[in-house]
Design an enzyme around this catalytic site. Structure first.
Site, mmCIF file in Angstrom:
data_model
loop_
_atom_site.group_PDB
_atom_site.id
_atom_site.type_symbol
_atom_site.label_atom_id
_atom_site.label_comp_id
_atom_site.label_asym_id
_atom_site.label_seq_id
_atom_site.Cartn_x
_atom_site.Cartn_y
_atom_site.Cartn_z
ATOM 1 N N GLU A 1 -7.026 4.852 7.631
ATOM 2 C CA GLU A 1 -6.752 6.262 7.324
ATOM 3 C C GLU A 1 -7.952 6.890 6.620
ATOM 4 O O GLU A 1 -8.235 8.066 6.798
ATOM 5 C CB GLU A 1 -5.459 6.382 6.498
ATOM 6 C CG GLU A 1 -4.241 6.171 7.393
ATOM 7 C CD GLU A 1 -3.015 5.602 6.713
ATOM 8 O OE1 GLU A 1 -2.949 5.598 5.467
ATOM 9 O OE2 GLU A 1 -2.102 5.158 7.438
ATOM 10 N N GLY B 1 2.430 2.408 10.814
ATOM 11 C CA GLY B 1 3.454 3.451 10.694
ATOM 12 C C GLY B 1 4.150 3.804 11.994
ATOM 13 O O GLY B 1 4.855 4.803 12.075
ATOM 14 N N ASN C 1 0.871 -1.173 0.000
ATOM 15 C CA ASN C 1 0.000 0.000 0.000
ATOM 16 C C ASN C 1 0.910 1.226 0.000
ATOM 17 O O ASN C 1 1.468 1.582 1.033
ATOM 18 C CB ASN C 1 -0.883 -0.047 1.259
ATOM 19 C CG ASN C 1 -1.720 1.207 1.428
ATOM 20 O OD1 ASN C 1 -1.795 2.039 0.531
ATOM 21 N ND2 ASN C 1 -2.351 1.334 2.589
ATOM 22 N N SER D 1 3.144 -1.925 10.478
ATOM 23 C CA SER D 1 4.584 -2.000 10.771
ATOM 24 C C SER D 1 5.208 -3.357 10.431
ATOM 25 O O SER D 1 6.093 -3.831 11.144
ATOM 26 C CB SER D 1 4.862 -1.637 12.231
ATOM 27 O OG SER D 1 4.520 -0.283 12.463
ATOM 28 N N HIS E 1 -9.678 1.322 4.647
ATOM 29 C CA HIS E 1 -8.417 1.502 5.382
ATOM 30 C C HIS E 1 -8.652 2.477 6.542
ATOM 31 O O HIS E 1 -9.433 3.421 6.412
ATOM 32 C CB HIS E 1 -7.342 2.043 4.432
ATOM 33 C CG HIS E 1 -5.981 2.024 5.059
ATOM 34 N ND1 HIS E 1 -5.579 2.982 5.959
ATOM 35 C CD2 HIS E 1 -4.957 1.144 4.948
ATOM 36 C CE1 HIS E 1 -4.348 2.686 6.369
ATOM 37 N NE2 HIS E 1 -3.949 1.575 5.775
ATOM 38 N N GLU F 1 -5.584 -4.667 10.522
ATOM 39 C CA GLU F 1 -4.543 -3.661 10.743
ATOM 40 C C GLU F 1 -4.856 -2.857 12.006
ATOM 41 O O GLU F 1 -5.677 -1.930 11.959
ATOM 42 C CB GLU F 1 -4.480 -2.693 9.559
ATOM 43 C CG GLU F 1 -4.165 -3.344 8.233
ATOM 44 C CD GLU F 1 -3.596 -2.340 7.239
ATOM 45 O OE1 GLU F 1 -2.492 -2.570 6.745
ATOM 46 O OE2 GLU F 1 -4.257 -1.323 6.982
ATOM 47 N N LYS G 1 0.191 4.239 -0.353
ATOM 48 C CA LYS G 1 -0.464 5.438 0.215
ATOM 49 C C LYS G 1 -0.207 6.655 -0.678
ATOM 50 O O LYS G 1 -0.100 6.501 -1.891
ATOM 51 C CB LYS G 1 -0.004 5.655 1.665
ATOM 52 C CG LYS G 1 -0.192 4.395 2.506
ATOM 53 C CD LYS G 1 -0.046 4.619 3.972
ATOM 54 C CE LYS G 1 -0.251 3.295 4.697
ATOM 55 N NZ LYS G 1 -0.247 3.405 6.131
HETATM 56 P P1 PGA Z 1 2.674 0.401 7.638
HETATM 57 O O1 PGA Z 1 1.215 0.614 7.000
HETATM 58 O O2 PGA Z 1 3.235 -0.875 7.083
HETATM 59 O O3 PGA Z 1 3.452 1.620 7.197
HETATM 60 O O4 PGA Z 1 2.501 0.355 9.118
HETATM 61 C C1 PGA Z 1 0.353 -0.470 6.774
HETATM 62 C C2 PGA Z 1 -0.943 0.002 6.178
HETATM 63 O O5 PGA Z 1 -1.450 1.051 6.605
HETATM 64 O O6 PGA Z 1 -1.516 -0.635 5.263
#
Ligand code: PGA
Length: 252
Positions: free
Chosen positions: A99, A173, A10, A213, A97, A167, A12
């Protein structure tokens, strides 16, 4: 149960043209050398979908988007429809997601509408669920994730068109992760919810990814668990070496 592992990146809101093309080509070259026991997906921002599609030509890597509207077309300024994604060559779309749930106030009911619209034009969906730190600390992880799975998956959801991604919001992150046992517990609980919703045999076939992460260093312990069928990778998917190292450590 023999579920095919999925390694999904992803990206982003990252990458301009040259970077995106470069990253896609590097990943494609490295995946080509593999035995291909796993399914690889990259999900760049909308602006790079067309360029990345071309960069991936001849590879077996699937293209995915990061969101879509539920309508096919019409007066929705700034939005992208599932038909448009299909037209660009997308096979997958990430929906729900955290976010998007946080930044755009997307409810599970809205996510379900988007998932249904995506399925209606033959897109497969990666549907994300996960608890906040506050919910985890108050012991609500399983309850929150179960409800999100129940409410975000529409009628017609099957192992062939849905991949669930667990997640934890606080792990995205941040470099923090749940313990492998905690991940396994949530994945097993999600599979039970799926069994009630879509039947035991479909639930046994549906893939449940872990995200939050994921790095080469923790990939082995997180991704070789019984109910974990791959990873949705954010930050580490922006470096081809890390993305591939994660897949290596996951046995792909
Ligand atoms: P990350 O994000 O690996 O940077 O923690 C995962 C995601 O949001 O899909």
């Amino acid at each position: 149960m023999n579920r095919k592992m999925m390694i999904a990146g992803n990206w982003k809101m990252n990458g301009l043209s040259a970077e995106g093309i470069g990253l896609a080509k590097e990943i494609a070259a490295k995946v080509k050398q593999k035995k291909r026991t796993c399914e690889f997906v990259v999900c760049p921002p909308f602006t790079l979908l067309n360029l990345v599609k071309k960069a991936l030509r001849g590879s077996k890597i699937a293209l995915g988007a990061q969101d879509c509207h539920f309508a096919e077309k019409g007066a929705h300024t700034g939005d992208i429809s599932p038909v448009m994604l299909r037209d660009l060559g997308c096979e997958y779309v990430i929906l729900g997601h955290s976010e998007r749930r946080a930044d755009h106030k997307e409810s599970s009911a809205l996510v379900a509408k988007k998932v249904e619209a995506a399925h209606n034009c033959w897109l497969k969906t990666i549907v994300c669920v996960g608890e906040t730190l506050e919910q985890r600390e108050s012991g609500k992880t399983i309850e929150v994730c179960s409800r999100q799975v129940r409410e975000s998956l529409p009628e017609g959801s099957r192992a062939a068109n849905v991949v669930v991604a667990y997640e934890p919001v606080w792990a995205i992150g941040t470099g923090k992760t749940p313990t492998p046992q905690e991940v396994e517990d949530v994945h097993a609980a999600i599979r039970q919810v799926l069994a009630k919703k879509i039947g035991k045999s479909e639930a046994a076939k549906m893939r449940i990814l872990y995200g939050g992460s994921v790095k080469p260093a923790n990939a082995k312990e997180m991704l070789t668990l019984e109910d974990v069928d791959g990873a949705l990778i954010g930050g580490a998917s922006l470096k081809a070496d890390d993305f591939i190292a994660i897949s290596d450590n996951a046995g792909c």
